[in-house]
Design a protein around this motif. Structure first.
Motif, PDB file in Angstrom:
ATOM      1  N   VAL A 208     -27.693  18.574  28.741  1.00 25.22           N
ATOM      2  CA  VAL A 208     -28.727  18.250  27.936  1.00 25.22           C
ATOM      3  C   VAL A 208     -28.311  17.696  26.414  1.00 25.22           C
ATOM      4  CG1 VAL A 208     -28.815  20.699  26.731  1.00 25.22           C
ATOM      5  CG2 VAL A 208     -30.992  19.289  26.684  1.00 25.22           C
ATOM      6  N   GLN A 209     -29.028  16.767  25.996  1.00 24.75           N
ATOM      7  CA  GLN A 209     -28.682  16.197  24.618  1.00 24.75           C
ATOM      8  C   GLN A 209     -28.787  16.955  23.700  1.00 24.75           C
ATOM      9  OE1 GLN A 209     -30.770  12.439  24.723  1.00 24.75           O
ATOM     10  NE2 GLN A 209     -28.982  11.331  25.563  1.00 24.75           N
ATOM     11  N   ALA A 210     -28.007  16.862  22.447  1.00 23.19           N
ATOM     12  CA  ALA A 210     -27.901  17.473  21.412  1.00 23.19           C
ATOM     13  C   ALA A 210     -29.539  17.531  20.833  1.00 23.19           C
ATOM     14  CB  ALA A 210     -27.181  17.043  20.334  1.00 23.19           C
TER      15      ALA A 210
ATOM     16  N   ASP B 160     -22.461  24.210  21.462  1.00 25.62           N
ATOM     17  CA  ASP B 160     -23.064  25.400  22.439  1.00 25.62           C
ATOM     18  C   ASP B 160     -22.663  25.184  23.711  1.00 25.62           C
ATOM     19  OD1 ASP B 160     -26.059  25.050  20.521  1.00 25.62           O
ATOM     20  OD2 ASP B 160     -24.743  26.881  20.276  1.00 25.62           O
ATOM     21  N   THR B 161     -21.641  23.930  24.069  1.00 25.58           N
ATOM     22  CA  THR B 161     -21.210  24.079  25.330  1.00 25.58           C
ATOM     23  C   THR B 161     -20.104  25.027  25.630  1.00 25.58           C
ATOM     24  OG1 THR B 161     -21.274  21.438  25.162  1.00 25.58           O
ATOM     25  CG2 THR B 161     -19.761  22.463  26.830  1.00 25.58           C
ATOM     26  N   ALA B 162     -20.708  25.652  26.856  1.00 27.16           N
ATOM     27  CA  ALA B 162     -19.740  26.797  27.371  1.00 27.16           C
ATOM     28  C   ALA B 162     -20.397  27.249  28.795  1.00 27.16           C
ATOM     29  CB  ALA B 162     -19.913  27.873  26.332  1.00 27.16           C
ATOM     30  N   VAL B 163     -19.619  28.331  29.154  1.00 27.85           N
ATOM     31  CA  VAL B 163     -20.208  29.085  30.325  1.00 27.85           C
ATOM     32  C   VAL B 163     -20.925  30.032  29.896  1.00 27.85           C
ATOM     33  CG1 VAL B 163     -19.631  30.141  32.676  1.00 27.85           C
ATOM     34  CG2 VAL B 163     -18.265  28.265  31.937  1.00 27.85           C
TER      35      VAL B 163
ATOM     36  N   THR C 222     -23.990  22.377  29.174  1.00 21.66           N
ATOM     37  CA  THR C 222     -23.327  21.378  28.550  1.00 21.66           C
ATOM     38  C   THR C 222     -23.999  20.561  27.634  1.00 21.66           C
ATOM     39  OG1 THR C 222     -21.844  20.999  30.482  1.00 21.66           O
ATOM     40  CG2 THR C 222     -21.911  19.183  28.797  1.00 21.66           C
ATOM     41  N   VAL C 223     -23.803  20.440  26.366  1.00 18.27           N
ATOM     42  CA  VAL C 223     -24.782  19.556  25.285  1.00 18.27           C
ATOM     43  C   VAL C 223     -23.876  18.465  24.880  1.00 18.27           C
ATOM     44  CG1 VAL C 223     -26.138  19.727  22.988  1.00 18.27           C
ATOM     45  CG2 VAL C 223     -25.713  21.578  24.548  1.00 18.27           C
ATOM     46  N   SER C 224     -24.581  17.182  25.149  1.00 14.98           N
ATOM     47  CA  SER C 224     -24.046  16.036  24.763  1.00 14.98           C
ATOM     48  C   SER C 224     -24.227  15.724  23.589  1.00 14.98           C
ATOM     49  CB  SER C 224     -24.112  14.994  25.987  1.00 14.98           C
ATOM     50  OG  SER C 224     -25.499  14.678  25.697  1.00 14.98           O
TER      51      SER C 224
ATOM     52  N   ASN D  23     -38.857  44.448  31.531  1.00 12.98           N
ATOM     53  CA  ASN D  23     -38.005  45.653  32.272  1.00 12.98           C
ATOM     54  C   ASN D  23     -38.744  45.990  33.500  1.00 12.98           C
ATOM     55  OD1 ASN D  23     -36.929  46.216  30.025  1.00 12.98           O
ATOM     56  ND2 ASN D  23     -38.129  47.692  29.029  1.00 12.98           N
ATOM     57  N   ALA D  24     -40.039  45.528  33.818  1.00 15.52           N
ATOM     58  CA  ALA D  24     -40.720  45.833  35.199  1.00 15.52           C
ATOM     59  C   ALA D  24     -39.697  45.084  36.155  1.00 15.52           C
ATOM     60  CB  ALA D  24     -42.173  45.363  35.214  1.00 15.52           C
ATOM     61  N   LYS D  25     -39.358  43.996  36.069  1.00 17.02           N
ATOM     62  CA  LYS D  25     -38.793  43.034  36.990  1.00 17.02           C
ATOM     63  C   LYS D  25     -37.079  43.262  36.566  1.00 17.02           C
ATOM     64  CE  LYS D  25     -42.321  39.448  37.142  1.00 17.02           C
ATOM     65  NZ  LYS D  25     -42.680  38.203  36.770  1.00 17.02           N
ATOM     66  N   ASN D  26     -36.698  43.739  35.704  1.00 19.00           N
ATOM     67  CA  ASN D  26     -35.280  44.032  35.371  1.00 19.00           C
ATOM     68  C   ASN D  26     -34.623  42.428  35.303  1.00 19.00           C
ATOM     69  OD1 ASN D  26     -34.120  46.335  35.137  1.00 19.00           O
ATOM     70  ND2 ASN D  26     -33.304  46.581  37.109  1.00 19.00           N
ATOM     71  N   THR D  27     -35.219  41.878  34.457  1.00 22.83           N
ATOM     72  CA  THR D  27     -34.597  40.370  34.035  1.00 22.83           C
ATOM     73  C   THR D  27     -34.616  40.206  32.638  1.00 22.83           C
ATOM     74  OG1 THR D  27     -37.013  39.447  34.097  1.00 22.83           O
ATOM     75  CG2 THR D  27     -35.904  39.241  36.235  1.00 22.83           C
ATOM     76  N   VAL D  28     -33.782  39.213  32.303  1.00 20.94           N
ATOM     77  CA  VAL D  28     -33.300  38.922  30.856  1.00 20.94           C
ATOM     78  C   VAL D  28     -33.411  37.482  30.777  1.00 20.94           C
ATOM     79  CG1 VAL D  28     -30.999  39.131  30.968  1.00 20.94           C
ATOM     80  CG2 VAL D  28     -32.121  39.163  28.748  1.00 20.94           C
ATOM     81  N   SER D  29     -33.984  36.749  29.763  1.00 22.84           N
ATOM     82  CA  SER D  29     -34.020  35.422  29.433  1.00 22.84           C
ATOM     83  C   SER D  29     -33.373  34.761  28.060  1.00 22.84           C
ATOM     84  CB  SER D  29     -35.157  34.734  29.713  1.00 22.84           C
ATOM     85  OG  SER D  29     -35.876  34.982  30.973  1.00 22.84           O
ATOM     86  N   LEU D  30     -32.936  33.716  28.022  1.00 32.90           N
ATOM     87  CA  LEU D  30     -32.433  33.249  26.800  1.00 32.90           C
ATOM     88  C   LEU D  30     -32.807  31.912  26.561  1.00 32.90           C
ATOM     89  CD1 LEU D  30     -30.445  34.041  24.546  1.00 32.90           C
ATOM     90  CD2 LEU D  30     -28.904  32.556  25.537  1.00 32.90           C
ATOM     91  N   GLN D  31     -33.810  31.723  25.778  1.00 30.26           N
ATOM     92  CA  GLN D  31     -34.538  30.617  25.475  1.00 30.26           C
ATOM     93  C   GLN D  31     -33.279  29.811  24.352  1.00 30.26           C
ATOM     94  OE1 GLN D  31     -37.106  28.717  26.720  1.00 30.26           O
ATOM     95  NE2 GLN D  31     -36.337  27.187  25.321  1.00 30.26           N
ATOM     96  N   MET D  32     -33.086  28.551  24.674  1.00 32.81           N
ATOM     97  CA  MET D  32     -32.204  27.983  23.766  1.00 32.81           C
ATOM     98  C   MET D  32     -32.798  26.598  23.330  1.00 32.81           C
ATOM     99  SD  MET D  32     -28.631  28.694  25.711  1.00 32.81           S
ATOM    100  CE  MET D  32     -29.068  27.668  27.001  1.00 32.81           C
ATOM    101  N   ASN D  33     -32.958  26.568  21.858  1.00 31.46           N
ATOM    102  CA  ASN D  33     -33.675  25.552  21.177  1.00 31.46           C
ATOM    103  C   ASN D  33     -32.462  24.705  20.240  1.00 31.46           C
ATOM    104  OD1 ASN D  33     -36.032  26.053  22.782  1.00 31.46           O
ATOM    105  ND2 ASN D  33     -36.676  27.216  20.888  1.00 31.46           N
ATOM    106  N   SER D  34     -32.994  23.480  19.827  1.00 29.18           N
ATOM    107  CA  SER D  34     -31.885  22.785  19.175  1.00 29.18           C
ATOM    108  C   SER D  34     -30.504  22.964  19.322  1.00 29.18           C
ATOM    109  CB  SER D  34     -32.292  23.329  17.728  1.00 29.18           C
ATOM    110  OG  SER D  34     -33.536  23.097  17.373  1.00 29.18           O
ATOM    111  N   LEU D  35     -30.248  22.563  20.444  1.00 32.07           N
ATOM    112  CA  LEU D  35     -29.022  22.930  21.023  1.00 32.07           C
ATOM    113  C   LEU D  35     -27.725  21.774  20.415  1.00 32.07           C
ATOM    114  CD1 LEU D  35     -29.661  23.643  24.617  1.00 32.07           C
ATOM    115  CD2 LEU D  35     -28.145  25.060  23.383  1.00 32.07           C
ATOM    116  N   LYS D  36     -26.526  22.503  20.231  1.00 34.82           N
ATOM    117  CA  LYS D  36     -25.730  21.868  19.654  1.00 34.82           C
ATOM    118  C   LYS D  36     -24.259  21.301  20.674  1.00 34.82           C
ATOM    119  CE  LYS D  36     -26.897  23.785  15.026  1.00 34.82           C
ATOM    120  NZ  LYS D  36     -26.214  24.592  14.085  1.00 34.82           N
ATOM    121  N   PRO D  37     -23.627  20.406  20.415  1.00 33.82           N
ATOM    122  CA  PRO D  37     -22.551  20.307  21.248  1.00 33.82           C
ATOM    123  C   PRO D  37     -21.678  21.585  21.146  1.00 33.82           C
ATOM    124  CG  PRO D  37     -22.801  18.309  20.126  1.00 33.82           C
ATOM    125  CD  PRO D  37     -23.580  19.211  19.465  1.00 33.82           C
TER     126      PRO D  37
END
Length: 124
Positions: free
Chosen positions: A11-13, A89-92, A121-123, A73-87
């Protein structure tokens, strides 16, 4: 036991991505769930976590105000919404979960189960 993570990409910065992670089945009990990341040449660092009890959250200073963690909790899932990404933030990104409650969950300690990692990856 391995968690299943998905949602990484390029994604772009300034752009956004949403990561998701699932524990193996609703019957599999976990307490806190969180996200960590490892950038090239750096050690793994804590990003965010959410408790099972009351939905309390914790964030690294570097992502506060830009990332939002949530869980189902019912589905045993977790999410991470990432906004305003910066270079930088590039990582595994790795999701993680603790078997039971521990007082270090907010600081990224006491996580027993891990996902396989998803590349973000944030370009510039």
């Amino acid at each position: 036991v391995q968690l299943q993570a998905s949602g990484g990409g390029l994604v772009q910065a300034g752009g956004s991505l949403r990561l998701s992670c699932a524990a193996p089945g609703r019957a599999f009990s976990v307490d806190a769930m969180g996200w960590f990341r490892r950038a090239p040449g750096k050690e793994r660092e804590f990003v965010a976590a959410v408790s099972r009890r009351g939905g309390g959250t914790s964030y690294a200073d570097s992502v506060k105000g830009r990332f939002t963690i949530s869980r189902d909790n019912a589905k045993n899932t977790v999410s991470l919404q990432m906004n305003s990404l910066k270079p930088e933030d590039t990582a595994v990104y790795y999701c993680a979960a603790s078997k039971q409650y521990n007082s270090g969950w907010r600081a990224g300690r006491g996580y027993d189960y891990w996902g396989q990692g998803t590349q973000v990856t944030v370009s510039s």
